[in-house]
Design a protein around this motif. Structure first.
Motif, PDB file in Angstrom:
ATOM      1  N   LYS A   3       0.926  -1.286   0.189  1.00  0.00           N
ATOM      2  CA  LYS A   3       0.143   0.026  -0.018  1.00  0.00           C
ATOM      3  C   LYS A   3       0.762   1.023   0.137  1.00  0.00           C
ATOM      4  CE  LYS A   3      -3.915   2.414   2.353  1.00  0.00           C
ATOM      5  NZ  LYS A   3      -4.801   2.296   3.219  1.00  0.00           N
ATOM      6  N   ALA A   4       0.643   1.894  -0.975  1.00  0.00           N
ATOM      7  CA  ALA A   4       1.703   3.253  -1.188  1.00  0.00           C
ATOM      8  C   ALA A   4       0.875   4.506  -0.645  1.00  0.00           C
ATOM      9  CB  ALA A   4       2.052   3.272  -2.608  1.00  0.00           C
ATOM     10  N   ILE A   5       1.403   5.321   0.244  1.00  0.00           N
ATOM     11  CA  ILE A   5       0.830   6.375   0.799  1.00  0.00           C
ATOM     12  C   ILE A   5       1.814   7.709   0.790  1.00  0.00           C
ATOM     13  CG2 ILE A   5      -0.121   7.392   2.907  1.00  0.00           C
ATOM     14  CD1 ILE A   5      -0.770   4.685   3.943  1.00  0.00           C
ATOM     15  N   VAL A   6       1.406   8.738   0.115  1.00  0.00           N
ATOM     16  CA  VAL A   6       1.918   9.703  -0.125  1.00  0.00           C
ATOM     17  C   VAL A   6       1.697  10.918   1.207  1.00  0.00           C
ATOM     18  CG1 VAL A   6       2.411  11.804  -1.476  1.00  0.00           C
ATOM     19  CG2 VAL A   6       2.216   9.625  -2.524  1.00  0.00           C
ATOM     20  N   ILE A   7       2.728  11.366   1.774  1.00  0.00           N
ATOM     21  CA  ILE A   7       2.740  12.344   2.798  1.00  0.00           C
ATOM     22  C   ILE A   7       3.319  13.638   2.275  1.00  0.00           C
ATOM     23  CG2 ILE A   7       3.180  12.838   5.037  1.00  0.00           C
ATOM     24  CD1 ILE A   7       3.423   9.776   5.583  1.00  0.00           C
ATOM     25  N   THR A   8       2.476  14.725   2.373  1.00  0.00           N
ATOM     26  CA  THR A   8       2.926  16.067   1.668  1.00  0.00           C
ATOM     27  C   THR A   8       2.349  17.082   2.271  1.00  0.00           C
ATOM     28  OG1 THR A   8       3.178  17.038  -0.489  1.00  0.00           O
ATOM     29  CG2 THR A   8       0.920  16.250   0.145  1.00  0.00           C
ATOM     30  N   SER A   9       2.727  18.420   2.086  1.00  0.00           N
ATOM     31  CA  SER A   9       2.445  19.512   2.789  1.00  0.00           C
ATOM     32  C   SER A   9       2.308  20.855   1.598  1.00  0.00           C
ATOM     33  CB  SER A   9       3.100  19.766   3.948  1.00  0.00           C
ATOM     34  OG  SER A   9       4.591  20.202   3.779  1.00  0.00           O
ATOM     35  N   GLY A  10       1.783  21.648   1.906  1.00  0.00           N
ATOM     36  CA  GLY A  10       1.733  22.956   1.106  1.00  0.00           C
ATOM     37  C   GLY A  10       2.998  23.806   1.603  1.00  0.00           C
ATOM     38  N   LYS A  11       3.238  23.858   2.719  1.00  0.00           N
ATOM     39  CA  LYS A  11       4.215  24.828   3.251  1.00  0.00           C
ATOM     40  C   LYS A  11       5.467  23.893   4.082  1.00  0.00           C
ATOM     41  CE  LYS A  11       4.655  28.643   6.653  1.00  0.00           C
ATOM     42  NZ  LYS A  11       5.349  27.961   7.358  1.00  0.00           N
ATOM     43  N   GLY A  12       6.582  24.304   4.045  1.00  0.00           N
ATOM     44  CA  GLY A  12       7.733  23.689   4.857  1.00  0.00           C
ATOM     45  C   GLY A  12       7.575  23.853   6.395  1.00  0.00           C
ATOM     46  N   GLY A  13       8.168  23.259   7.075  1.00  0.00           N
ATOM     47  CA  GLY A  13       8.287  23.637   8.523  1.00  0.00           C
ATOM     48  C   GLY A  13       7.000  23.155   9.374  1.00  0.00           C
ATOM     49  N   VAL A  14       5.991  22.519   8.653  1.00  0.00           N
ATOM     50  CA  VAL A  14       4.780  21.939   9.461  1.00  0.00           C
ATOM     51  C   VAL A  14       4.938  20.560  10.119  1.00  0.00           C
ATOM     52  CG1 VAL A  14       3.280  23.345   7.894  1.00  0.00           C
ATOM     53  CG2 VAL A  14       3.726  21.048   7.325  1.00  0.00           C
ATOM     54  N   GLY A  15       6.113  20.040   9.931  1.00  0.00           N
ATOM     55  CA  GLY A  15       6.390  18.796  10.812  1.00  0.00           C
ATOM     56  C   GLY A  15       5.926  17.472   9.826  1.00  0.00           C
ATOM     57  N   LYS A  16       5.907  17.696   8.473  1.00  0.00           N
ATOM     58  CA  LYS A  16       5.630  16.499   7.677  1.00  0.00           C
ATOM     59  C   LYS A  16       6.646  15.370   7.660  1.00  0.00           C
ATOM     60  CE  LYS A  16       6.869  17.402   3.405  1.00  0.00           C
ATOM     61  NZ  LYS A  16       8.095  16.416   3.493  1.00  0.00           N
ATOM     62  N   THR A  17       7.835  15.650   7.873  1.00  0.00           N
ATOM     63  CA  THR A  17       8.944  14.593   7.862  1.00  0.00           C
ATOM     64  C   THR A  17       8.905  13.867   9.315  1.00  0.00           C
ATOM     65  OG1 THR A  17      10.199  15.492   6.085  1.00  0.00           O
ATOM     66  CG2 THR A  17      11.210  14.182   7.745  1.00  0.00           C
ATOM     67  N   ASN A  18       8.621  14.407  10.211  1.00  0.00           N
ATOM     68  CA  ASN A  18       8.392  13.817  11.449  1.00  0.00           C
ATOM     69  C   ASN A  18       7.153  12.867  11.628  1.00  0.00           C
ATOM     70  OD1 ASN A  18      10.289  14.213  13.792  1.00  0.00           O
ATOM     71  ND2 ASN A  18       9.912  16.638  13.351  1.00  0.00           N
ATOM     72  N   ILE A  19       6.319  13.632  11.213  1.00  0.00           N
ATOM     73  CA  ILE A  19       4.966  12.633  10.837  1.00  0.00           C
ATOM     74  C   ILE A  19       5.479  11.444  10.218  1.00  0.00           C
ATOM     75  CG2 ILE A  19       2.681  12.598  10.027  1.00  0.00           C
ATOM     76  CD1 ILE A  19       2.696  14.044  12.341  1.00  0.00           C
ATOM     77  N   SER A  20       5.808  11.528   8.900  1.00  0.00           N
ATOM     78  CA  SER A  20       6.354  10.325   8.125  1.00  0.00           C
ATOM     79  C   SER A  20       7.078   9.273   8.815  1.00  0.00           C
ATOM     80  CB  SER A  20       7.041  10.825   6.809  1.00  0.00           C
ATOM     81  OG  SER A  20       6.164  11.699   6.183  1.00  0.00           O
ATOM     82  N   VAL A  21       8.107   9.926   9.600  1.00  0.00           N
ATOM     83  CA  VAL A  21       9.056   8.926  10.241  1.00  0.00           C
ATOM     84  C   VAL A  21       8.428   8.109  11.333  1.00  0.00           C
ATOM     85  CG1 VAL A  21      11.169   8.890  11.744  1.00  0.00           C
ATOM     86  CG2 VAL A  21      11.110  10.428   9.416  1.00  0.00           C
ATOM     87  N   ASN A  22       7.805   8.805  12.047  1.00  0.00           N
ATOM     88  CA  ASN A  22       6.981   8.278  13.160  1.00  0.00           C
ATOM     89  C   ASN A  22       5.850   7.136  12.999  1.00  0.00           C
ATOM     90  OD1 ASN A  22       7.959   9.232  16.054  1.00  0.00           O
ATOM     91  ND2 ASN A  22       8.284  10.941  14.754  1.00  0.00           N
ATOM     92  N   ILE A  23       5.212   7.398  11.815  1.00  0.00           N
ATOM     93  CA  ILE A  23       4.236   6.533  11.338  1.00  0.00           C
ATOM     94  C   ILE A  23       4.856   5.337  10.754  1.00  0.00           C
ATOM     95  CG2 ILE A  23       2.571   6.353   9.216  1.00  0.00           C
ATOM     96  CD1 ILE A  23       1.661   8.763   9.436  1.00  0.00           C
ATOM     97  N   ALA A  24       6.090   5.750  10.156  1.00  0.00           N
ATOM     98  CA  ALA A  24       6.891   4.397   9.615  1.00  0.00           C
ATOM     99  C   ALA A  24       7.237   3.357  10.802  1.00  0.00           C
ATOM    100  CB  ALA A  24       7.936   4.692   8.772  1.00  0.00           C
ATOM    101  N   VAL A  25       7.852   4.027  11.881  1.00  0.00           N
ATOM    102  CA  VAL A  25       8.390   3.514  13.110  1.00  0.00           C
ATOM    103  C   VAL A  25       7.134   2.664  13.527  1.00  0.00           C
ATOM    104  CG1 VAL A  25       9.438   3.637  15.192  1.00  0.00           C
ATOM    105  CG2 VAL A  25      10.427   4.732  13.324  1.00  0.00           C
ATOM    106  N   GLU A  26       6.070   3.218  13.856  1.00  0.00           N
ATOM    107  CA  GLU A  26       4.778   2.700  14.254  1.00  0.00           C
ATOM    108  C   GLU A  26       4.412   1.559  13.527  1.00  0.00           C
ATOM    109  OE1 GLU A  26       1.906   1.601  17.258  1.00  0.00           O
ATOM    110  OE2 GLU A  26       3.585   2.870  17.391  1.00  0.00           O
ATOM    111  N   LEU A  27       4.252   1.547  12.360  1.00  0.00           N
ATOM    112  CA  LEU A  27       3.865   0.613  11.496  1.00  0.00           C
ATOM    113  C   LEU A  27       4.648  -0.847  11.708  1.00  0.00           C
ATOM    114  CD1 LEU A  27       2.866   2.367   8.303  1.00  0.00           C
ATOM    115  CD2 LEU A  27       1.421   1.044   9.496  1.00  0.00           C
ATOM    116  N   ALA A  28       6.267  -0.365  11.901  1.00  0.00           N
ATOM    117  CA  ALA A  28       7.130  -1.491  11.634  1.00  0.00           C
ATOM    118  C   ALA A  28       6.899  -2.083  13.280  1.00  0.00           C
ATOM    119  CB  ALA A  28       8.471  -1.019  11.875  1.00  0.00           C
TER     120      ALA A  28
END
Length: 772
Positions: A3-28
């Protein structure tokens, strides 16, 4: 299937990458094979949040023919990372042969359960191509005006390029759940007003200072601070992702990359790029021969865009679009609370689900929309709730109901809306029951369908009331005055009856049910020559009125139209009132005369707490991995008890195959690993209080003086306990294990108060143990 999921944002600095990383760790952590692709162009920094420094990046895969295993980073948390670089941007310059090779290389990622793409911020070709390729995109934003405006720009570009998936809006760094809800609803209202794109709630992540500390230490917060507020929010978010994993929207890995190769090399509508050649007859083409028309169209477009940005950033728009969206129709919070309680104890059976759905027009409506989307075209016929289960499947319906109930309880906060929704529910149910009763009196061939028609007859009013509650503040559900109709036409251009008919037709219901909603408020003279279904619902609606003169007229009409005596009608009305009272009692829905503001406020707070606790429980004990490893399931149970209830000395006992003994089960280095192999209880023992709690499925707190069996006393000493807390695990009333915890005497009352939560936890544990 990946299942491919794209995580994006319109503006930098809103915490997108932190969200991505922690979602990945919780899934694992939940045993899902997870890969995180850092597609953040020149600002790739996923590896930094893991404290890693890659030797090779995706550049080496694309342009140096490096094998996939050389660039893939395997972390100690179970997440595989594809390090990004500016090379991602160069994909758009590859020729068709190179793109084909790229798709073939990325097909190797199909061994994962989840493939997450952390894109750059903004609306570049690369970002939009990733989003268009995915059937599910998570759009991260905050409550700041600039973040909202930039996120809306992403939505707009996706809409212009005819995005076919779902955009899930995740509100990050919010101060409270109500603030997150307000931000999301405002953002969605503007999107519904101006754009044609499917927007759904993706969750909320509360502000937590521990996240900044985790970033400074270069380690994911969910692993470093598992008890933090941020981690709990991530677990709730992942639980929702996992619940929809097997749904009809699941995407495949090969298909995702094929679509990406297509979009990244094709003509897209992007700001700052030349538009595709206009179609014949379009405004752009007309501009070539009529400059004034082209200028006018351009000015109009600019004004509309300015208006949209003002709406989304400032919040002064009046949400009047998207009235046909089922998600806007609320149901009674007590019903959702009842549903979650059944699911918490593992008692949400198919029969219970069908019963709840058939008692709530809002919940039925949500499922009807999903049912209509997947079913094959069929000839018109009688509708039954069972049809939904046949088309969608039991587990899909279960996930749908649980998610809907949780979301609604988390968002319940306006007391007046709570009370109005309960009142509208009572009117709809009464009308449904009355329609069915009349149908049986006249031997109508489809009385169950008459019930559905009566239950849904006011769905238009429910949709309008959820959006324009002030318009109905002094107008009860049974009141259909000319003034009310005029007010509805002024606001939305049609009456609630006409709107309801449109909604039901959009759900694919047959014309009998649609017409019953369209004409339910008509005069008896106008429906005298209508078909029976329309007349049944119209008369039922009149008989449900508290106005005596209206009821008297309806009784006369029933005699003239259906040849029913007054006695028959009044007996039916009395039976319907008793049935409605039973329903209200079952779901704890207060009657209008018993409702009060203070009591409603307390109930809403109670429901929100229940939803938060349920979501937290789902996070700590997610759906079973089906690994069949009993030791790992015991580990999950012990970890959850420690983190949620502070219970660290825990022994889990399970019956052997012949049910002659209860034996302790553990895992490497678990609590009591040095003695649990010798712990067992004979199930035939009449002296053991632990065995008694197992057999009778009884929550028990046992002091030393209450223990008679030698084995009970020995376990008390082994666990160095003053008291033993016994929480039985059962399925269908039969014991399937018991959790024994060591506690201090001073904590006895505390854990007695937590009894219900502990029993819910045990019920959730049983679901995991089913695969062992």
């Amino acid at each position: 299937m990946t299942k491919a999921i794209v995580i994006t944002s319109g503006k930098g600095g809103v915490g997108k990458t932190n969200i991505s990383v922690n979602i990945a760790v919780e899934l694992a952590r939940r045993q899902y094979r997870t890969c995180l692709f850092d597609a953040d162009l020149g600002l790739a920094n996923v590896n930094l949040l893991f404290g890693l420094h890659p030797e090779k990046t995706i550049d080496d895969l694309l342009f140096e023919d490096a094998p996939l295993e050389q660039i893939l980073i395997k972390t100690d948390l179970g997440v595989d990372i594809v390090p990004g670089s500016s090379g991602v941007e160069q994909i758009a310059n590859l020729d068709s042969a190179q793109l084909g090779s790229l798709v073939e290389r990325f097909a190797a990622f199909s061994g994962y359960d989840f493939f997450l793409i952390d894109t750059a911020s903004g609306i570049s070709r690369g970002v939009i191509s990733f989003c268009l390729s995915a059937k599910e995109t998570i759009l991260v934003l905050t409550a700041e005006a600039t973040s909202l405006a930039d996120a809306y720009s992403v939505l707009k570009v996706l809409s212009l390029n005819n995005y076919q998936g779902t955009v899930k809006v995740l509100v990050n760094r919010c101060s409270s759940i109500p603030q997150a809800k307000k931000t999301y609803l405002h953002f969605k209202a503007v999107a519904d007003k101006h754009l044609k794109i499917d927007v759904a709630p993706g969750g909320a992540v509360l502000f937590d200072p521990l996240l900044a500390k985790a970033v400074s230490l270069q380690y994911p917060a969910v692993a470093l601070y598992p008890e933090s507020v941020f981690s709990q929010c991530i677990r709730a978010l992942v639980s929702n992702l996992v619940r929809t994993e097997e749904g009809p929207e699941q995407s495949d890995n090969d298909g995702f990359w094929t679509r990406y190769a297509h979009f990244v090399s094709s003509s897209l509508i992007l700001p700052g790029e030349d538009r595709p050649t206009p179609r014949k007859g379009s405004v752009a083409e007309a501009g070539s021969g009529d400059k004034s028309l082209a200028s006018q169209a351009t000015a109009t477009a600019e004004n509309e865009e300015s208006s949209e940005k003002h709406d989304v950033a400032v919040g002064e728009c009046e949400p009047c679009g998207g009235l046909l969206t089922v998600g806007r129709i609320p149901g009674p919070a007590p019903i959702y609370s009842h549903l979650l309680e059944l699911e918490s104890y593992g008692e949400l059976t198919v029969d219970e689900m069908q019963r709840i759905i058939s008692h709530d027009p809002a919940l039925l409506g949500r499922l009807l929309e999903a049912y209509h989307c997947v079913r094959l075209p069929k000839e018109e016929g009688a509708f039954h709730v069972e049809h939904i289960f046949q088309e969608l499947g039991e587990e899909t319906v279960r996930r749908f109901l649980v998610t809907t109930a949780t979301d609604n309880l988390l968002q319940a906060e306006v007391v007046e809306d709570f009370m109005a929704t309960n009142e509208l529910w009572a009117h709809s149910c009464r009308c449904g029951l009355m329609s069915e009763a009349l149908a049986r009196l006249i031997d109508y061939p489809f009385p169950e369908e008459a019930y559905i028609a009566g239950l849904l007859h006011d769905i238009g009013r429910m949709a309008l009331q959820s959006r324009f509650s002030k318009m109905y503040s002094d107008c009860p559900p049974h009141a259909h005055t000319e003034e009310a109709f005029l007010a509805e036409r002024e606001v939305v251009g049609m009456t609630h009856a006409e709107l309801g008919a449109e909604i039901l037709a959009g759900w694919g219901l047959n014309s009998f049910i649609v017409d019953a909603a369209r004409y339910h408020a008509e005069t008896s003279e106008r429906i005298a020559t209508a078909l029976d279904m329309t007349r049944l619902v119209c008369l039922a609606h009149m008989l449900c009125s508290p106005l005596e003169e209206k009821v008297t007229k309806a009784v006369e009409e029933a005699r003239e139209i259906f040849k029913l005596s007054a006695a028959q009608v009044f007996i039916s009305m009395q039976t319907v009132s008793q049935d409605l009272l039973r329903l209200a009692t079952t779901y704890s829905i207060p009657r209008r005369q018993d409702a009060d503001i203070e009591g409603a406020c307390q109930k809403l707070r109670q429901y929100r707490r229940q939803a938060v606790e349920f979501t937290t429980l789902q996070g700590w004990l997610p759906a079973p991995s089906q690994s069949g490893n009993l030791g790992e399931e015991v580990r999950a149970i012990c970890r959850g008890l420690h983190l949620l209830f502070g219970l660290s000395r825990v022994i889990c006992l399970f019956p052997d195959q012949r049910h002659r003994q209860l034996r302790a089960e553990g895992y490497p280095l678990c609590y009591g690993h040095d003695f649990i192999e010798n712990v067992s209880f004979m199930t035939a023992s009449s002296e053991s209080r632990i065995v008694d709690a197992y057999h009778n499925v009884r929550f028990s707190v046992l002091s030393a003086s209450a223990l008679r069996a030698m084995a009970d006393k020995q376990l008390l000493r082994l666990m160095d306990a003053e008291m033993l807390l016994c929480v039985p695990m059962h399925s269908g009333g039969a014991g399937c294990g018991i959790i024994v915890c060591a506690i201090h005497a001073k904590d006895c009352e505390h854990y007695q108060l937590l009894r219900k939560k502990l029993e819910m936890f045990a019920a959730r544990a049983v679901a995991r143990l089913a695969f062992c």
